[in-house]
Scaffold this active site. Structure first.
Site, PDB file in Angstrom:
ATOM      1  N   VAL A  81       0.809  -1.216   0.000  1.00  0.00           N
ATOM      2  CA  VAL A  81       0.000   0.000   0.000  1.00  0.00           C
ATOM      3  C   VAL A  81       0.850   1.278   0.000  1.00  0.00           C
ATOM      4  CG1 VAL A  81      -2.027  -1.061   1.033  1.00  0.00           C
ATOM      5  CG2 VAL A  81      -0.256  -0.126   2.525  1.00  0.00           C
ATOM      6  N   LYS A  82       2.073   1.204  -0.494  1.00  0.00           N
ATOM      7  CA  LYS A  82       2.912   2.390  -0.588  1.00  0.00           C
ATOM      8  C   LYS A  82       2.838   2.997  -1.994  1.00  0.00           C
ATOM      9  CE  LYS A  82       4.490   2.449   3.618  1.00  0.00           C
ATOM     10  NZ  LYS A  82       3.671   1.396   4.209  1.00  0.00           N
ATOM     11  N   THR A  83       3.336   4.238  -2.115  1.00  0.00           N
ATOM     12  CA  THR A  83       3.261   4.968  -3.371  1.00  0.00           C
ATOM     13  C   THR A  83       3.905   4.187  -4.509  1.00  0.00           C
ATOM     14  OG1 THR A  83       3.225   7.094  -2.234  1.00  0.00           O
ATOM     15  CG2 THR A  83       3.884   7.115  -4.547  1.00  0.00           C
TER      16      THR A  83
END
Length: 397
Positions: free
Chosen positions: A185-187
């Site tokens: 769920v990171k950029t």
């Protein structure tokens, strides 16, 4: 964010290279690789992007923090100052080395309050660890001044802030060490993964050995490598690195989308009376992965969170009641619940956080709403969302 929203041909191509070679491990099997070294390629690309001399990839952001601390010699009894608002990985990495997490208040940046940090420094303090939560940074100039004054290390936990900057330098590159997470769920995501960056050759040499059972990585016969000190297994796989390599090449694309979406929503909320936006230190630029603002009172923030959800505005977080990101729900930490016995150094030096007064943090986090900025929204989605948010908040404040 997150980067998986826009998975496509680039990621598929990089993963196919690995599967075609059949080599999923980052070390060894040189003859089978067909020239593919995805972890090495990603390290080189990250070093260039982050304006840093050295990068070492690991299996997670948590691993990156642990390896970074270990590489600098942090261990039993050393104190590491970190904020009350973070992810549990920050204090987990400290405890994993037998060191002592020292929580201090955050301010209107939602990151470490330098004045609170100054009061928490003791003869046992070794590291100040600002956590750039939700895409924005601490006042790194003031924290660096404290480090210089007291001979401390500055370790940036930039796991949620890749692509942000401070005084034209990438977040993560400003301290002695910086860490990133590439979880799902990171950029930008590898699925699972992380990285440590540094300009210190000694720390880098320690890190790549420590993260691979102490292997010195000298020569081309892995079985004959020496082990100068004890290590553990924090390796990343070639498959994960391959996904990350494609995602890093798209980072500017992702940041541009986030900034457009963020700006539309922020402009819609600027006319709502009583809304106060998070402070970004002078010279800083967020990575626009979250829009953070404060309501006048805690009760209004709770009401806003509930009503935004009722109106279908998903992805808005009220961290004050969150299990994973704010000290109030860290009962496993405050009550020292561990499967094995905690080290004596930790038990004797860890403050009694069940009695701690973090009312200064509560003042800010209790009034904060934090809204995720998604990559996959259409412009119409964003504008509809902005109107809905403005209507809800305008009816509360």
């Amino acid at each position: 964010m997150p980067g998986f929203e826009l998975f496509g041909e680039q990621e598929q191509k990089q993963v196919k290279d690995v599967l075609d070679s059949g080599v999923l491990m980052r070390y060894g099997f040189d003859g089978m690789r067909n020239g593919h070294w995805k972890a090495k390629e990603l390290e080189y690309a990250l070093a260039e992007r982050m304006q840093s001399k050295h990068v070492h990839l690991v299996s997670s952001g948590t691993a990156a923090l642990t390896v970074a601390l270990a590489s600098a010699g942090v261990g039993a009894g050393d104190e590491v100052i970190l904020p009350t608002f973070t992810f549990v990985a920050s204090f987990e990495s400290v405890l994993a080395l037998g060191a002592v997490p020292i929580l201090v208040d955050v301010d209107d940046t939602l990151t470490l309050d330098p004045s609170a940090v100054a009061k928490a420094i003791t003869p046992n303090t070794k590291v100040i660890m600002p956590v750039h939560m939700c895409g924005s940074m601490a006042d790194l100039q003031k924290l660096q001044e404290l480090c210089d004054q007291h001979g401390l290390l500055l370790l940036e936990d930039a796991c949620q802030a890749i692509g942000g900057s401070y005084k034209d330098k990438p977040l993560g590159s400003i301290g002695d060490l910086g860490c990133f997470s590439f979880d799902y769920v990171k950029t930008i995501t590898c699925g699972e993964g992380g990285a440590m960056i540094t300009n210190n050759g000694t720390y880098y040499g320690n890190a790549h050995k420590y993260a691979d059972h102490g292997h010195d990585h000298i020569g081309n016969d892995r079985g004959a490598e020496a082990h100068p000190f004890l290590g553990y297994n924090y390796r990343i796989s070639e498959l994960h690195a391959a996904v990350g390599l494609a995602q890093l090449a798209r980072l500017d694309e992702f940041l541009g989308i986030q900034k457009r979406h963020y700006t539309i929503i922020r402009e819609a909320l600027e006319d709502v009376p009583g809304i106060q936006f998070r402070t970004v230190p002078a010279g800083g630029e967020e990575n626009y992965s979250f829009l953070n603002f404060f309501l006048p009172m805690e009760e209004q923030a709770r009401e806003a969170h509930q009503k935004l959800g009722n109106e279908g505005v998903d992805g808005c977080f009220y961290w004050f009641d969150n299990n994973w990101h704010y000290y109030r729900k860290w009962e496993h930490f405050t009550h020292k619940k561990s499967l094995g016995k905690l080290p004596k150094d930790v038990l004797e030096a860890l403050p009694d956080y069940t009695q701690a007064d973090f009312s200064a943090s509560d003042h800010w986090v209790g009034r904060n709403i934090s809204c995720l900025i998604k990559l996959g929204w259409s412009e119409e989605d964003v504008r509809n969302r902005a109107r809905a948010m403005a209507n809800v908040l305008g009816g509360i404040v």
